[in-house]
Design a protein around this motif. Sequence first.
Motif, PDB file in Angstrom:
ATOM      1  N   GLN A  94       3.920  35.256  35.233  1.00 53.93           N
ATOM      2  CA  GLN A  94       5.027  34.696  34.591  1.00 53.93           C
ATOM      3  C   GLN A  94       6.318  35.699  35.093  1.00 53.93           C
ATOM      4  O   GLN A  94       7.438  35.518  35.479  1.00 53.93           O
ATOM      5  CB  GLN A  94       4.950  34.334  33.265  1.00 53.93           C
ATOM      6  N   THR A  95       6.003  37.029  34.427  1.00 46.21           N
ATOM      7  CA  THR A  95       6.972  38.079  34.453  1.00 46.21           C
ATOM      8  C   THR A  95       7.164  38.311  35.931  1.00 46.21           C
ATOM      9  O   THR A  95       8.461  38.304  36.359  1.00 46.21           O
ATOM     10  CB  THR A  95       6.577  39.402  33.655  1.00 46.21           C
ATOM     11  N   ALA A  98       9.217  35.616  37.650  1.00 45.07           N
ATOM     12  CA  ALA A  98      10.603  35.768  36.860  1.00 45.07           C
ATOM     13  C   ALA A  98      11.470  36.715  37.598  1.00 45.07           C
ATOM     14  O   ALA A  98      12.602  36.339  37.630  1.00 45.07           O
ATOM     15  CB  ALA A  98      10.586  35.588  35.366  1.00 45.07           C
ATOM     16  N   MET A  99      10.901  37.936  37.584  1.00 41.60           N
ATOM     17  CA  MET A  99      11.718  38.971  38.168  1.00 41.60           C
ATOM     18  C   MET A  99      12.019  39.049  39.532  1.00 41.60           C
ATOM     19  O   MET A  99      12.846  39.775  40.079  1.00 41.60           O
ATOM     20  CB  MET A  99      11.058  40.249  37.524  1.00 41.60           C
ATOM     21  N   GLY A 100      11.227  38.109  40.309  1.00 42.01           N
ATOM     22  CA  GLY A 100      11.885  38.045  41.725  1.00 42.01           C
ATOM     23  C   GLY A 100      10.838  38.893  42.783  1.00 42.01           C
ATOM     24  O   GLY A 100      11.333  39.527  43.629  1.00 42.01           O
ATOM     25  N   ALA A 138      13.273  31.894  35.163  1.00 37.55           N
ATOM     26  CA  ALA A 138      14.246  32.624  35.822  1.00 37.55           C
ATOM     27  C   ALA A 138      15.533  31.846  36.697  1.00 37.55           C
ATOM     28  O   ALA A 138      16.393  32.284  37.149  1.00 37.55           O
ATOM     29  CB  ALA A 138      13.569  33.669  36.825  1.00 37.55           C
TER      30      ALA A 138
END
Lengths: 235, 235
Positions: A94-95, A98-100, A138
């Motif tokens: 997920q991180t 979300a951070m691209g 995000a």
Amino acid sequence: MNLLLLDEADFVAADRAVLRDRRLKHLHEVHRAESGDRLRVGRLGGAMGEGHLLRLTAEEAELEVRFDQPPPDKLPLNLLLALPRPKMLRRVLQTVSAMGVPRLVLLNSYRVEKSFWQTPFLEPEAIREQLILGLEQARDTVLPEVIVEKRFKPFVEDRLPALANGTLGLIGHPGDYPACPRAVEQPVTLAIGPEGGWIPYEVDKLREAGLQPVQLGERILRVETAVAALLARLF
Amino acid sequence: MNLLLLDEADFVAADRAVLRDRRLKHLHEVHRAESGDRLRVGRLGGAMGEGHLLRLTAEEAELEVRFDQPPPDKLPLNLLLALPRPKMLRRVLQTVSAMGVPRLVLLNSYRVEKSFWQTPFLEPEAIREQLILGLEQARDTVLPEVIVEKRFKPFVEDRLPALANGTLGLIGHPGDYPACPRAVEQPVTLAIGPEGGWIPYEVDKLREAGLQPVQLGERILRVETAVAALLARLF
């Protein structure tokens, strides 16, 4: 869910979508949405825009949608992660999403417990589920590519040099190394080790492939925190 | 657990400690420790050093300990967080503790659900438990101070100006604001909002107390990820 992400299967016409799954539940229970509401929407792999909730019942939601915005840029990054323990893997996916991060390689390491490779969370559908949660969080629409490499040596010897070619190659590694650079101007290939770190043989192999160790200070961070911290510092 | 953290109650002599709780279980199950092993130890609130495992049975572990190193520096930071949802709160407390935040204020906001204030995870013992996990992860011995402020306005009007005095005051807030600064040279007071962000009234009040909005890009991050990203960028 800061973006309602629509898949091809959701569309009943070019500008109409109908939902019946977890997103419907989320609209009811978390957004407490009502007919007439306007919501941010995105087309998986495509543009973002606005959805107009035409109808919302216990069984389904119907939206009129309009797409007029590109998704946010991805980071210029190849991220290599020693496979984390299953519970952490889900959150890290997920991180990362979300951070691209556009490309993630899940890699073996001497300190990765063999049992971690058996987790159902590594199945493509399970990976995709977590990546989508990250995109919804995000506000992005483009799934990262996830590559699973169960064997360290053939990947690092045969495929990593081409992947890292033309990028700044870094190994996040505690120890007496230069500090991780800030606000770099070029694409990066970053390798983050398992709990306990890469073993010396692995660091040597990663160096041979063109990556150099850098450190983030003396504190040992969980992989999820280390990923967020390293990416925020680099870009 | 990268550091075996010892409390006063664990000591049976100036250089001897006996453990019988979750740390004993961790030594057996995760470290797979044996009598004779040497481990990193720390004294809660004090120095760090080495422990020599004199005896390890199913019932207890006895260590000879020696302390000769200071714990790592804390960040020069006051961190204000709108109270996260209970599950996230636990993880955020670990992250905050692991990253070296010395002072955390858990604050109300319009968008904090009232029910979040009822969670047992806010009880002092529950907070302490998560903070200790963060210290064990990062190898630190000093508990952060955690201040719980259930009322936004009196805190921000009456106490925040003194807390923020002499620091760079920042509000992590999505929108058309300057980018969060990098590698700052001065102490910081940083306020991070709830899911959905601070409401305009709250941003105004935080501004009056001397804080300025800064942004981290267009992606909306979970609070735990945002904390790690903002701190890694600032320090």
